[in-house]
Design a protein around this motif. Structure first.
Motif, short mmCIF file in Angstrom:
data_model
loop_
_atom_site.label_atom_id
_atom_site.label_comp_id
_atom_site.label_asym_id
_atom_site.label_seq_id
_atom_site.Cartn_x
_atom_site.Cartn_y
_atom_site.Cartn_z
N ASP A 337 79.67 -136.30 18.27
CA ASP A 337 79.13 -135.03 17.77
C ASP A 337 78.06 -134.45 18.69
O ASP A 337 77.88 -133.25 18.77
CB ASP A 337 78.62 -135.17 16.33
CG ASP A 337 77.57 -136.26 16.15
OD1 ASP A 337 77.25 -136.96 17.12
OD2 ASP A 337 77.09 -136.41 15.01
N HIS A 338 77.33 -135.33 19.39
CA HIS A 338 76.32 -134.90 20.37
C HIS A 338 75.84 -136.13 21.11
O HIS A 338 76.27 -137.25 20.82
CB HIS A 338 75.15 -134.18 19.69
CG HIS A 338 74.48 -134.99 18.63
ND1 HIS A 338 73.53 -135.95 18.92
CD2 HIS A 338 74.62 -135.00 17.28
CE1 HIS A 338 73.13 -136.51 17.80
NE2 HIS A 338 73.78 -135.97 16.79
N GLY A 339 74.92 -135.94 22.05
CA GLY A 339 74.47 -137.05 22.86
C GLY A 339 73.09 -137.55 22.50
O GLY A 339 72.59 -137.34 21.38
N ASP A 340 72.44 -138.21 23.47
CA ASP A 340 71.13 -138.83 23.29
C ASP A 340 70.44 -138.81 24.65
O ASP A 340 71.08 -138.92 25.69
CB ASP A 340 71.30 -140.27 22.78
CG ASP A 340 70.00 -140.92 22.35
OD1 ASP A 340 69.10 -141.11 23.20
OD2 ASP A 340 69.89 -141.27 21.16
N TYR A 341 69.12 -138.70 24.65
CA TYR A 341 68.41 -138.67 25.94
C TYR A 341 68.53 -140.00 26.68
O TYR A 341 68.60 -140.05 27.90
CB TYR A 341 66.92 -138.34 25.72
CG TYR A 341 66.70 -136.96 25.19
CD1 TYR A 341 67.14 -135.85 25.89
CD2 TYR A 341 66.07 -136.75 23.97
CE1 TYR A 341 66.95 -134.57 25.41
CE2 TYR A 341 65.86 -135.48 23.47
CZ TYR A 341 66.30 -134.39 24.18
OH TYR A 341 66.12 -133.14 23.69
N MET A 342 68.51 -141.13 25.96
CA MET A 342 68.71 -142.46 26.55
C MET A 342 67.81 -142.70 27.76
O MET A 342 68.24 -143.20 28.80
CB MET A 342 70.17 -142.65 26.96
CG MET A 342 71.11 -142.92 25.83
SD MET A 342 70.91 -144.59 25.21
CE MET A 342 71.58 -144.39 23.57
N GLY A 343 66.53 -142.33 27.62
CA GLY A 343 65.56 -142.59 28.68
C GLY A 343 65.34 -141.46 29.65
O GLY A 343 64.40 -141.53 30.47
N ASP A 344 66.15 -140.42 29.61
CA ASP A 344 65.91 -139.26 30.48
C ASP A 344 64.50 -138.72 30.23
O ASP A 344 64.12 -138.45 29.07
CB ASP A 344 66.93 -138.15 30.20
CG ASP A 344 68.29 -138.46 30.78
OD1 ASP A 344 68.41 -139.39 31.60
OD2 ASP A 344 69.26 -137.77 30.40
N HIS A 345 63.71 -138.59 31.28
CA HIS A 345 62.34 -138.07 31.19
C HIS A 345 61.47 -138.90 30.23
O HIS A 345 60.54 -138.37 29.62
CB HIS A 345 62.35 -136.60 30.75
CG HIS A 345 63.26 -135.73 31.56
ND1 HIS A 345 62.88 -135.12 32.73
CD2 HIS A 345 64.57 -135.39 31.37
CE1 HIS A 345 63.90 -134.44 33.23
NE2 HIS A 345 64.94 -134.59 32.42
N SER A 346 61.82 -140.18 30.06
CA SER A 346 61.14 -141.10 29.13
C SER A 346 61.34 -140.73 27.66
O SER A 346 60.55 -141.13 26.80
CB SER A 346 59.63 -141.20 29.43
OG SER A 346 59.40 -141.98 30.58
N LEU A 347 62.41 -140.00 27.37
CA LEU A 347 62.71 -139.61 25.99
C LEU A 347 63.92 -140.38 25.48
O LEU A 347 64.78 -140.81 26.25
CB LEU A 347 63.02 -138.11 25.92
CG LEU A 347 61.94 -137.15 26.41
CD1 LEU A 347 62.47 -135.71 26.41
CD2 LEU A 347 60.68 -137.26 25.56
N ILE A 348 63.99 -140.53 24.17
CA ILE A 348 65.21 -141.01 23.52
C ILE A 348 65.50 -140.11 22.32
O ILE A 348 64.73 -139.22 21.99
CB ILE A 348 65.09 -142.49 23.06
CG1 ILE A 348 63.95 -142.67 22.06
CG2 ILE A 348 64.92 -143.42 24.25
CD1 ILE A 348 63.93 -144.04 21.41
N LEU A 349 66.63 -140.33 21.71
CA LEU A 349 67.13 -139.59 20.54
C LEU A 349 67.56 -138.19 20.95
O LEU A 349 68.23 -138.02 21.96
CB LEU A 349 66.11 -139.59 19.40
CG LEU A 349 65.54 -140.99 19.03
CD1 LEU A 349 64.62 -140.89 17.83
CD2 LEU A 349 66.62 -142.00 18.82
N LYS A 350 67.20 -137.16 20.19
CA LYS A 350 67.76 -135.83 20.42
C LYS A 350 66.73 -134.77 20.07
O LYS A 350 65.61 -135.07 19.69
CB LYS A 350 69.01 -135.65 19.54
CG LYS A 350 68.74 -135.83 18.04
CD LYS A 350 69.98 -135.62 17.21
CE LYS A 350 69.70 -135.79 15.72
NZ LYS A 350 70.07 -137.11 15.23
N GLY A 351 67.12 -133.50 20.21
CA GLY A 351 66.34 -132.41 19.68
C GLY A 351 65.53 -131.60 20.67
O GLY A 351 64.81 -132.13 21.50
N ILE A 352 65.66 -130.29 20.56
CA ILE A 352 64.84 -129.20 21.13
C ILE A 352 64.32 -129.46 22.54
O ILE A 352 63.13 -129.63 22.77
CB ILE A 352 63.68 -128.81 20.19
CG1 ILE A 352 62.79 -130.01 19.84
CG2 ILE A 352 64.22 -128.18 18.93
CD1 ILE A 352 61.53 -129.62 19.07
N SER A 353 65.21 -129.43 23.50
CA SER A 353 64.81 -129.51 24.91
C SER A 353 65.89 -128.87 25.76
O SER A 353 66.99 -128.60 25.26
CB SER A 353 64.62 -130.97 25.34
OG SER A 353 65.82 -131.50 25.85
#
Length: 510
Positions: A337-353
């Motif tokens: 249904d959608h992806g995940d940050y998985m460490g990109d820019h030290s972020l995880i999960l999802k939302g508003i970027s």
């Protein structure tokens, strides 16, 4: 059994595109999906229409953009009177069944207690819920066009729905532990759990076994001559990740390859839009969550374990299609249904970027007699999938939900070297809390070469990334290339205009 083509639609939750071996990931073990990819068209540029569960799942059910079907963000029930592709198929003689997660209704408490939800975790965990409820024997069938539903609500260890009823029959003490876990915590706010559900009772295995049971019933003629549409939906690898048994320790955190932009967090605090939301995280860190390197490594390792268990389940399901003689007459689709940050820019999960990790999804598509093994670089959106399915099933337009949006991608499935789209529009419309704390709107435009992101609250500012030469998304071109900016803004305006709702229809000339 029917001579018409069946559909097996397999979907995961919050799985970014590169979390499969066939997408170039050299660490994760997904042999069954990799083998399936070799028999399918694998899309290298597949995107969601909204990087949130409920909006994009509603799009996959209806073929409408979120502003048309009304589920603009999580926490909004899909309107009951909305046309669905499943009801279209029922009307044309199909049997429809959903096994696993649906998320067409909210599963957390509503702001208005008068609004009912058939997926309310609180109701499902109670044997005799008080007042009006839609759980257990009151579950409404058909459900958004599905004639059979085997529901799993939640993630990780703490899941309910029909699944919890099934657990209670087999292990009452485990069912009590699940209920206690949900009652004492907010599971989705955790990023990982210690796994205490055995593999044979875990939700992935439950969905696998019930899917195979349906295929066996179907092969024995239990549904007569009807073709089927089977929605097989796994709640993993969405947080909290808690893969059971051997899958918990399948990957070592120290072996995880971290993204090259993992040390970019300090620059995000200078970002005109992200700064505020990082300083005041919405939904108690369930969105746009920054994490330590140690936790990111562990989160990725456990997510890989969850996906490897799903891979095993998909392998069993595809083997059953062959075993029961259904493979040569069944279209199979695998996506998320959608992806995940998985460490990109030290972020995880999802939302508003503005970042790609949550927007791009895996998409593998096999159609007997139509597709050959190939990789397509064509842009494709979740909103294109329902229309294409109905086209492949030869369902005429007059029988479909009126005004379905998206593109028919049948020509691309037949010839993966061609392209039907020159861009994709993705919208985010978040409102968390009855009066905040979050009200925001973001629009993304994806082209073959660039990605543009605009923020409703920030006139005069945006993010432009070169998709081919800056995959880490570290170099914003907004202020550096005015000609490119104007070109992409013009394209975004036209794409956005074409996706606006045309409902209700006018009733007369004047």
């Amino acid at each position: 059994m029917s001579k018409k083509m069946n559909v097996l639609f397999i979907i995961t939750d919050q799985q970014r595109a590169d979390m499969l071996g066939c997408y170039g990931n050299n660490i994760i073990k997904t042999p069954n999906l990799d083998r399936f990819a070799e028999e399918s068209v694998r899309f290298s540029n597949a995107y969601c229409t909204c990087p949130m569960c409920m909006p994009n799942r509603a799009t996959l059910l209806t073929g409408y953009y979120p502003n048309v079907h009304g589920v603009r963000s999580n926490g909004i029930n899909l309107p009951k009177d909305l046309p669905t592709t499943t009801q279209t198929l029922v009307n044309r003689g199909y049997h429809t069944i959903s096994i696993g997660k649906t998320h067409y209704n909210t599963w957390t408490p509503r702001y208005d207690p008068k609004i009912q939800s058939a997926e309310d975790f609180q109701d499902w965990k109670t044997r005799t819920p008080k007042g009006n409820h839609l759980a257990h024997e009151n579950f409404p069938l058909p459900y958004y066009g599905f004639e059979e539903v085997d529901l799993v609500i939640g993630h990780g260890n703490a899941c309910s729905g029909h699944y919890l009823d099934w657990i209670e029959e087999r292990d009452p003490s485990l069912a009590k532990k699940i209920i206690d876990e949900y009652s004492n915590k907010i599971p989705c706010l955790e990023i990982f759990y210690e796994s205490w559900v055995p593999i044979e009772l875990y939700n992935t295995t439950y969905i696998q076994n019930n899917t195979i049971s349906f295929l066996e019933r179907y092969s024995k003629g239990k549904y007569g001559e009807k073709p089927f549409f089977l929605h097989c939906s796994f709640p993993d690898p969405h947080q909290p990740v808690s893969p059971p048994g051997k899958y918990r320790d399948m990957y070592k955190p120290e072996d995880i390859v971290l993204p090259e932009n993992i040390n970019d967090l300090k620059n995000l605090y200078k970002h005109p839009y992200l700064k505020e939301h990082l300083e005041h995280p919405p939904v108690r860190d369930a969105m746009l969550r920054e994490e330590t390197e140690e936790n990111i490594r562990k989160f990725i390792a456990l997510s890989y374990g969850s996906v490897s268990l799903i891979d095993h389940a998909v392998g069993q399901i595809l083997a059953s299609l062959e075993k029961f003689g259904l493979a040569e007459n069944t279209m199979v689709i695998f996506t998320s249904d959608h992806g995940d940050y998985m460490g990109d820019h030290s972020l995880i999960l999802k939302g508003i970027s503005p970042f790609n990790g949550t927007l791009q999804v895996p998409l593998l598509w096999r159609v007997p007699g139509v597709t050959k093994s190939a990789v397509s670089d064509a842009l494709i959106s979740s909103v294109d999938i329902p229309k294409t399915i109905l086209e492949l099933l030869n369902i005429r337009e007059r029988y479909r939900p009126p005004g379905m949006q998206g593109y028919d991608m049948t020509p691309v499935l037949k010839n993966p070297t061609i392209e039907s789209r020159d861009s994709i529009l993705i919208t985010e419309d978040e409102e968390v809390g009855p009066r905040g704390p979050l009200f925001t709107r973001i629009v993304h435009l994806i082209t073959k070469d660039f990605k543009l992101t605009k923020y409703a609250e920030l006139p005069g500012y945006g993010d432009i990334f070169d998709r081919k030469n800056d995959k880490a998304e570290l170099n914003n071109l907004w202020e550096k290339d005015q000609e490119l900016r104007l070109k992409l803004l013009d394209k975004m305006f036209h794409e956005y205009s074409m996706t606006r709702t045309r409902f209700p229809k006018r009733n007369s000339g004047f």
